[in-house]
Motif scaffolding. Structure first.
Motif, PDB file in Angstrom:
ATOM      1  N   LYS A  68      46.623  17.165  25.093  1.00 48.65           N
ATOM      2  CA  LYS A  68      47.993  16.679  24.967  1.00 48.65           C
ATOM      3  C   LYS A  68      48.537  16.740  23.550  1.00 48.65           C
ATOM      4  CE  LYS A  68      47.510  15.120  29.207  1.00 48.65           C
ATOM      5  NZ  LYS A  68      48.397  14.590  30.227  1.00 48.65           N
ATOM      6  N   SER A  69      47.655  16.811  22.584  1.00 50.33           N
ATOM      7  CA  SER A  69      48.126  16.641  21.206  1.00 50.33           C
ATOM      8  C   SER A  69      47.041  17.076  20.225  1.00 50.33           C
ATOM      9  CB  SER A  69      48.445  15.158  20.947  1.00 50.33           C
ATOM     10  OG  SER A  69      47.257  14.395  21.050  1.00 50.33           O
ATOM     11  N   GLY A  70      47.401  17.144  18.976  1.00 54.93           N
ATOM     12  CA  GLY A  70      46.424  17.357  17.906  1.00 54.93           C
ATOM     13  C   GLY A  70      45.996  18.801  17.712  1.00 54.93           C
ATOM     14  N   ILE A  71      46.536  19.692  18.538  1.00 56.29           N
ATOM     15  CA  ILE A  71      46.231  21.116  18.389  1.00 56.29           C
ATOM     16  C   ILE A  71      47.578  21.832  18.332  1.00 56.29           C
ATOM     17  CG2 ILE A  71      45.045  23.109  19.406  1.00 56.29           C
ATOM     18  CD1 ILE A  71      43.437  21.039  21.120  1.00 56.29           C
ATOM     19  N   PHE A  72      47.773  22.664  17.333  1.00 54.82           N
ATOM     20  CA  PHE A  72      49.056  23.360  17.197  1.00 54.82           C
ATOM     21  C   PHE A  72      48.792  24.808  16.846  1.00 54.82           C
ATOM     22  CE2 PHE A  72      53.055  24.338  14.786  1.00 54.82           C
ATOM     23  CZ  PHE A  72      53.918  24.237  15.887  1.00 54.82           C
ATOM     24  N   GLU A  73      49.315  25.668  17.655  1.00 53.42           N
ATOM     25  CA  GLU A  73      49.104  27.103  17.471  1.00 53.42           C
ATOM     26  C   GLU A  73      47.612  27.420  17.324  1.00 53.42           C
ATOM     27  OE1 GLU A  73      51.751  27.915  14.172  1.00 53.42           O
ATOM     28  OE2 GLU A  73      53.518  27.934  15.471  1.00 53.42           O
ATOM     29  N   GLY A  74      46.807  26.749  18.170  1.00 53.42           N
ATOM     30  CA  GLY A  74      45.383  27.059  18.239  1.00 53.42           C
ATOM     31  C   GLY A  74      44.507  26.339  17.239  1.00 53.42           C
ATOM     32  N   LEU A  75      45.109  25.695  16.260  1.00 53.25           N
ATOM     33  CA  LEU A  75      44.321  25.015  15.225  1.00 53.25           C
ATOM     34  C   LEU A  75      44.465  23.498  15.347  1.00 53.25           C
ATOM     35  CD1 LEU A  75      45.191  27.128  12.024  1.00 53.25           C
ATOM     36  CD2 LEU A  75      43.213  27.366  13.545  1.00 53.25           C
ATOM     37  N   THR A  76      43.396  22.792  15.024  1.00 55.09           N
ATOM     38  CA  THR A  76      43.501  21.341  14.949  1.00 55.09           C
ATOM     39  C   THR A  76      44.405  20.970  13.774  1.00 55.09           C
ATOM     40  OG1 THR A  76      41.548  21.230  13.539  1.00 55.09           O
ATOM     41  CG2 THR A  76      41.190  20.978  15.898  1.00 55.09           C
ATOM     42  N   THR A  77      45.081  19.829  13.929  1.00 60.07           N
ATOM     43  CA  THR A  77      46.042  19.407  12.903  1.00 60.07           C
ATOM     44  C   THR A  77      45.546  18.215  12.090  1.00 60.07           C
ATOM     45  OG1 THR A  77      47.075  17.913  14.486  1.00 60.07           O
ATOM     46  CG2 THR A  77      47.998  20.151  14.322  1.00 60.07           C
ATOM     47  N   GLY A  78      44.335  17.716  12.404  1.00 66.37           N
ATOM     48  CA  GLY A  78      43.848  16.518  11.711  1.00 66.37           C
ATOM     49  C   GLY A  78      44.336  15.240  12.373  1.00 66.37           C
ATOM     50  N   LEU A  79      45.107  15.386  13.436  1.00 64.61           N
ATOM     51  CA  LEU A  79      45.701  14.234  14.113  1.00 64.61           C
ATOM     52  C   LEU A  79      45.022  14.061  15.470  1.00 64.61           C
ATOM     53  CD1 LEU A  79      49.281  15.130  12.933  1.00 64.61           C
ATOM     54  CD2 LEU A  79      47.742  13.396  11.996  1.00 64.61           C
ATOM     55  N   PRO A  80      45.164  12.901  16.084  1.00 66.12           N
ATOM     56  CA  PRO A  80      44.363  12.608  17.281  1.00 66.12           C
ATOM     57  C   PRO A  80      44.587  13.590  18.429  1.00 66.12           C
ATOM     58  CG  PRO A  80      46.021  10.900  16.892  1.00 66.12           C
ATOM     59  CD  PRO A  80      46.018  11.770  15.693  1.00 66.12           C
ATOM     60  N   ILE A  81      43.495  13.945  19.057  1.00 65.42           N
ATOM     61  CA  ILE A  81      43.521  14.850  20.200  1.00 65.42           C
ATOM     62  C   ILE A  81      43.452  14.004  21.478  1.00 65.42           C
ATOM     63  CG2 ILE A  81      42.278  16.699  21.399  1.00 65.42           C
ATOM     64  CD1 ILE A  81      41.346  17.704  18.658  1.00 65.42           C
ATOM     65  N   GLY A  82      44.574  13.940  22.175  1.00 62.07           N
ATOM     66  CA  GLY A  82      44.599  13.247  23.470  1.00 62.07           C
ATOM     67  C   GLY A  82      44.201  14.214  24.572  1.00 62.07           C
ATOM     68  N   PHE A  83      43.422  13.734  25.538  1.00 61.00           N
ATOM     69  CA  PHE A  83      43.054  14.628  26.640  1.00 61.00           C
ATOM     70  C   PHE A  83      42.888  13.841  27.930  1.00 61.00           C
ATOM     71  CE2 PHE A  83      39.101  13.318  24.651  1.00 61.00           C
ATOM     72  CZ  PHE A  83      38.299  12.963  25.715  1.00 61.00           C
ATOM     73  N   GLU A  84      42.975  14.544  29.043  1.00 62.03           N
ATOM     74  CA  GLU A  84      42.973  13.902  30.352  1.00 62.03           C
ATOM     75  C   GLU A  84      42.265  14.808  31.360  1.00 62.03           C
ATOM     76  OE1 GLU A  84      46.921  13.358  31.900  1.00 62.03           O
ATOM     77  OE2 GLU A  84      46.329  11.668  33.170  1.00 62.03           O
ATOM     78  N   ILE A  85      41.523  14.183  32.251  1.00 55.73           N
ATOM     79  CA  ILE A  85      40.888  14.903  33.366  1.00 55.73           C
ATOM     80  C   ILE A  85      41.320  14.183  34.636  1.00 55.73           C
ATOM     81  CG2 ILE A  85      38.701  15.597  34.420  1.00 55.73           C
ATOM     82  CD1 ILE A  85      37.441  15.182  31.569  1.00 55.73           C
ATOM     83  N   HIS A  86      41.998  14.897  35.507  1.00 51.93           N
ATOM     84  CA  HIS A  86      42.492  14.252  36.718  1.00 51.93           C
ATOM     85  C   HIS A  86      41.352  14.018  37.706  1.00 51.93           C
ATOM     86  CE1 HIS A  86      46.658  14.458  35.539  1.00 51.93           C
ATOM     87  NE2 HIS A  86      46.431  15.674  35.087  1.00 51.93           N
ATOM     88  N   ASN A  87      41.456  12.939  38.425  1.00 50.36           N
ATOM     89  CA  ASN A  87      40.514  12.665  39.510  1.00 50.36           C
ATOM     90  C   ASN A  87      41.101  13.262  40.780  1.00 50.36           C
ATOM     91  OD1 ASN A  87      38.807  11.185  37.845  1.00 50.36           O
ATOM     92  ND2 ASN A  87      39.947   9.300  38.198  1.00 50.36           N
ATOM     93  N   THR A  88      40.551  14.384  41.190  1.00 49.52           N
ATOM     94  CA  THR A  88      41.177  15.088  42.307  1.00 49.52           C
ATOM     95  C   THR A  88      40.520  14.753  43.636  1.00 49.52           C
ATOM     96  OG1 THR A  88      39.729  16.956  41.808  1.00 49.52           O
ATOM     97  CG2 THR A  88      41.946  17.007  40.889  1.00 49.52           C
ATOM     98  N   ASP A  89      39.259  14.387  43.617  1.00 51.66           N
ATOM     99  CA  ASP A  89      38.538  14.189  44.876  1.00 51.66           C
ATOM    100  C   ASP A  89      38.154  12.725  45.067  1.00 51.66           C
ATOM    101  OD1 ASP A  89      37.281  14.945  47.275  1.00 51.66           O
ATOM    102  OD2 ASP A  89      35.344  15.124  46.261  1.00 51.66           O
ATOM    103  N   ASN A  90      39.106  11.852  44.759  1.00 54.16           N
ATOM    104  CA  ASN A  90      38.750  10.431  44.821  1.00 54.16           C
ATOM    105  C   ASN A  90      38.922   9.870  46.221  1.00 54.16           C
ATOM    106  OD1 ASN A  90      41.452  10.860  44.591  1.00 54.16           O
ATOM    107  ND2 ASN A  90      41.736   9.589  42.780  1.00 54.16           N
TER     108      ASN A  90
END
Lengths: 352, 352, 352, 352
Positions: A68-90
């Motif tokens: 979601k964040s913290g990566i810009f044009e393929g490079l890390t920006t030094g800022l927090p990397i938000g990420f999510e994994i959906h629960n699809t088979d719950n």
């Protein structure tokens, strides 16, 4: 209490329950300018995901990570990397039968005592599904520590243990479903797990991990010793009951004169009972440690237990579970190790 | 990096080197209004101190703790407790011979690599003398957790291990210099340590710890699990190579159907393979764990090693050292356990 | 709650009450290999100490700092620096009259409500005597940031304020007891403070601080912004009621077109309304800020107040107190600033 | 460096850039069993969102918060609450013109110096869009502190300041777009902001905040004083240049005899120059403070500046911006205050 963050410098904070919308996290402290290989991250996640072989749970999660964040044009920006994994088979209906029941050796009872309100579906937050977020973060940590190699593998399943005379070939680890570095032992272990599953039972195991090409100077005495943080990280993994490093529990019966690692003039040591860490600081030798996993608590057989109203009830696991947690735990052990080392690595930079 | 603090809620910060002016610390977060029994604190310190028996180091430290703050008219004030232990027997001349030498399996090499400038006398800050400060803090933590009992004891010295058929009597632990709860084994162990010492050698051992009358609800998933913090605390103790709790490494070869602790209707369990902790939270059963100690690295015999200038040299330990660290480690294991539990106890209060 | 530590990377933890044995602290995270100038540290302490001039409290503390650890053969070792300042002039009898009395605008009432047990002598832990420990730590922080200059001075005493047309000469600051950079204003202020003291009254003031030769890149968004940490540090100082930086409260009535600092091509700015910090990160320009101090609460005149038993009582200050806290606060403002910048400086290293 | 977490006990960790996929966070430490009113949370978010009136930016974000975890069957579970707000109107093309340009008084230059790699679109992570996540967390914090009331309002826009003789009616705050508690002043301020916007310029302002019905005992000396944490929280808000509480900067010119708040026998005070906090701990009186905001840096007029290549260039703001940040900052001030108080509230429980 805020207790869902791991690490000081490279800090992972996670959220999510097994059968909620999604799980995920924020990885804070990643240095800027790193060209992240997102495929490698997904690949580690695939190594952990359910349904990948006949000897693991058949729950079907696609386990795709979304950044979601913290990566810009393929490079890390030094800022927090938000990420999510959906629960699809719950399939929450699988868990209705345990709504008010305390499963033995799960956290149902303790969570209920502590929090009162509890998402019982699939173990809620206490589910090992949480470790998927750790694998994402650990895969990024590995890329911070580009030249360091983390290799975890199955050392034992129940009593079936790699023997000192067994050959160990890291190249075969990912080529068998048990993730054992010896093909013959792998087959034995696989057969054993299948047999256990057929009984509706489960079995424990031991993971070994070798970290090579380790930079010197990682770890901060007194209370951030590298092996103490590795130990905490391993004990944090679901189902882990024990940890030792270097000579470990076997070192107990050695004499000092046998145990001491004599130096070569370049500072390397002739033996490595120290497990690559002396006084809490890495010395550049391989770091190696063992992690003991208990048998999975959910059985596909009838068990007596109690419910919320202090009544004896009988229950039987109905969800989809692993007969032996060890094969899927391999990438988790690597991920948590990588988080610990990357944290120490970033901390150490402040001295220079 | 600031790495000399332990705990979040009850936070111990320490300073000091083995042969400096003094060691000490600040214990922050002690609740107000506790009537501290200072004699009990000194007593725990006396259990750790050198020179207390024939099988430990003959270094002569009086190890008197001086309190500076946080106690007023006998009661804690809720404010930080500063304390200091003077180094009275710091014969620095004993250590001149290791000034430029890296002793095997000590932290001499890694501290030098990491910090450059190093107080080599008696191991400086890496000396186990540091643990005296932990014992002071732990003894206060015990008084925060008034009704909880911490009992650590020597389970093994080298290959001499308590057997399952051996009786265990906690009352005899403090009555023999090995701190073993079985008198016969204690004598064997003592003789063995004396023999080892005569050889100028050292030997490892295993400490077991039982914590009874534990409040429920201690520990905070995901990353402040009670057993993970206990594990980190134990791995932080000098010379520790391994930790397991409950069924531990033995649980690996059990089946789930054997390992699961079935509930009684009152929430207690019929067995305790869980070691009193489920999902990272105490369930009120006894907490029990093992800690593996390696043999002390300093030998009273000649060893080859290297010096700062990458030259091979020969050295022999000249200071006063323990042939087996385990008897004196007992109060340290208890102290660190008490710090972990008191921290979790204070954290848990925020939920109520 | 453990709340007596300041900083993440360079962490100061303190202990001690005004009239206990001693005050002191542990400064953790100081990089190794720094040749500490101990005289400079003592000199800063002397600038803060009581009794140094006719316009400050006549309490007579020698305020000698004793170092316990972390320095070996003149160099820092990278390990925690323990230090202690003895309380030599703690005339506890001076405070018997306030044992059960809540002095207005002191923390007597709130400490009693929160903690129950309280060292009432001289304000106990809430005394500004605590700031002596901060000055020690700050003086070390200054030596970590060798080339950065911290200059705090008295900008206002009550309504007597430096005017924009007044010349400001940093060289005269330490040459007058008010620590004002304009000799004429200094005399006015000194006279005014003497007049206030004669009335048994007290008066507030404003300290300005200029930090020059600041490295770029200090400060970590989002929640460790440099100016936010400076603000917290200043608000932590006893008697402080307000903080602003750069254009501050005056910037409120400026238009954006006036307020924006236009760039020179080298990245410096033509004006400095930003106060040397943009987006929470230092830009290399001077950092400047203001700190508002309230009048000291202890008066040498009769006041009505209440006691522990909710009775109205009359009291009069009997201890030795400052009529205006500002002159002695100057080194404290510098010290806390230095701690904040050194912390950010060490944190920033992990990026490189 | 991990610097994107706020709070110890109630810890908010955030991620996200203005024009990325989404922004969001994890709020950890919320006690279990709270019946969250999700509409109230969304309502606070609506008070902050763009496009709500003619005097704020016309960016059109729906700003709907999506919760991912930590809430089960309407009640909090004591486990981390993950949440996300999608960026729906991220017209990145609006920002192409500033890709290589450093806008005056923005963080473009400092982020580029510190991190190298930077998401320039809309200010990236330095955008005040981040504060939407704070409002979500703060709205939850308010529900932890159910009986405490947080009322922030516009006290000044440029030179237009509420006068002491002006009536203050909290009920009208949300009924005018400026959020001023005096209808006549509100109209003046609104007209003034419109005039400023027509000029393509911007203007600063002052927010006041009153917190009423505050529990006693919040705040932890020495380094977690309630007002110091409030000060840090306020200084963390984008565009803030100053903070004071209670008598604040005006208290500087008061004498102690005027400034001291005399007690009533019930422990309340007759005046409240202390602003509800004494010695860093709340005394139960109203907490009140001021926050100074600078004029927004983005102007709708031509400005000279420099680019990455150290060349002078001319630029003009093209995005959609606020001429005065104060009206939309009101819910942010409340949110950050609520986070600080809820953290202190949870911490204080450990004493009881």
């Amino acid at each position: 209490m805020a207790s869902n963050s791991f690490g000081n410098f490279l800090k992972l904070t996670t959220f999510g329950e097994s059968h909620g919308v999604s799980i995920g996290g924020i990885l804070d402290g990643v240095p800027p300018g790193i060209q992240l290989d997102l495929e490698k991250i997904q690949k580690d996640l695939d190594r952990r995901k359910p349904g990948q072989s006949a000897i693991v749970t058949q729950r079907k999660e696609s386990d795709i990570v979304h950044f979601k964040s913290g990566i810009f044009e393929g490079l890390t920006t030094g800022l927090p990397i938000g990420f999510e994994i959906h629960n699809t088979d719950n399939k929450s209906k699988d868990y209705g039968h345990i709504k008010d029941v305390y499963r033995p050796n799960h956290s149902d009872y303790t969570y209920d005592q502590k929090y009162g309100q509890r998402d019982y579906r699939g173990g809620g937050r206490s589910s090992a599904r949480e470790t998927a977020s750790w694998v994402v973060a650990g895969a990024i940590a590995k890329q911070i520590l580009n030249d360091v190699h983390f290799t975890a593998y199955t050392h034992a399943v129940g009593d079936l243990e790699l023997q000192s005379e067994d050959s160990v070939d890291f190249d075969v680890i990912e080529k068998n479903p048990v993730r054992c570095p010896n093909v013959m032992r792998a087959i034995e272990m696989e057969d054993y797990i299948k047999k256990i599953r057929k009984e509706g039972d489960t079995i424990g195991g031991i993971v070994k991990c070798v970290i090579s090409n380790v930079p010197k100077n990682l770890g901060d005495p007194i209370f951030e010793k590298l092996h103490a943080n590795l130990g905490k990280a391993m004990m944090t993994i679901n189902a882990v009951k024990g940890f030792d490093y270097g000579s470990g529990f076997e070192g107990v019966s050695m004499k000092g004169s046998e145990h001491n690692d004599l130096f070569n003039v370049d500072g390397t040591t002739k033996t490595n009972h120290s497990g690559g860490i002396q006084g809490g600081i890495s010395n550049g030798m391989n770091i190696n440690f063992r992690v003991a996993f208990k048998p999975v608590a959910t059985l596909m057989q009838k068990q007596k237990t109690i419910n919320k109203n202090a009544q004896e009830v009988e229950m039987q696991g109905k969800g989809r579970h692993d007969p032996c947690v060890v094969p899927r735990a391999i990438p988790v052990v690597e991920a948590m190790s990588a988080l610990v080392l990357a944290d120490a690595f970033l901390q150490n930079k402040s001295l220079n």
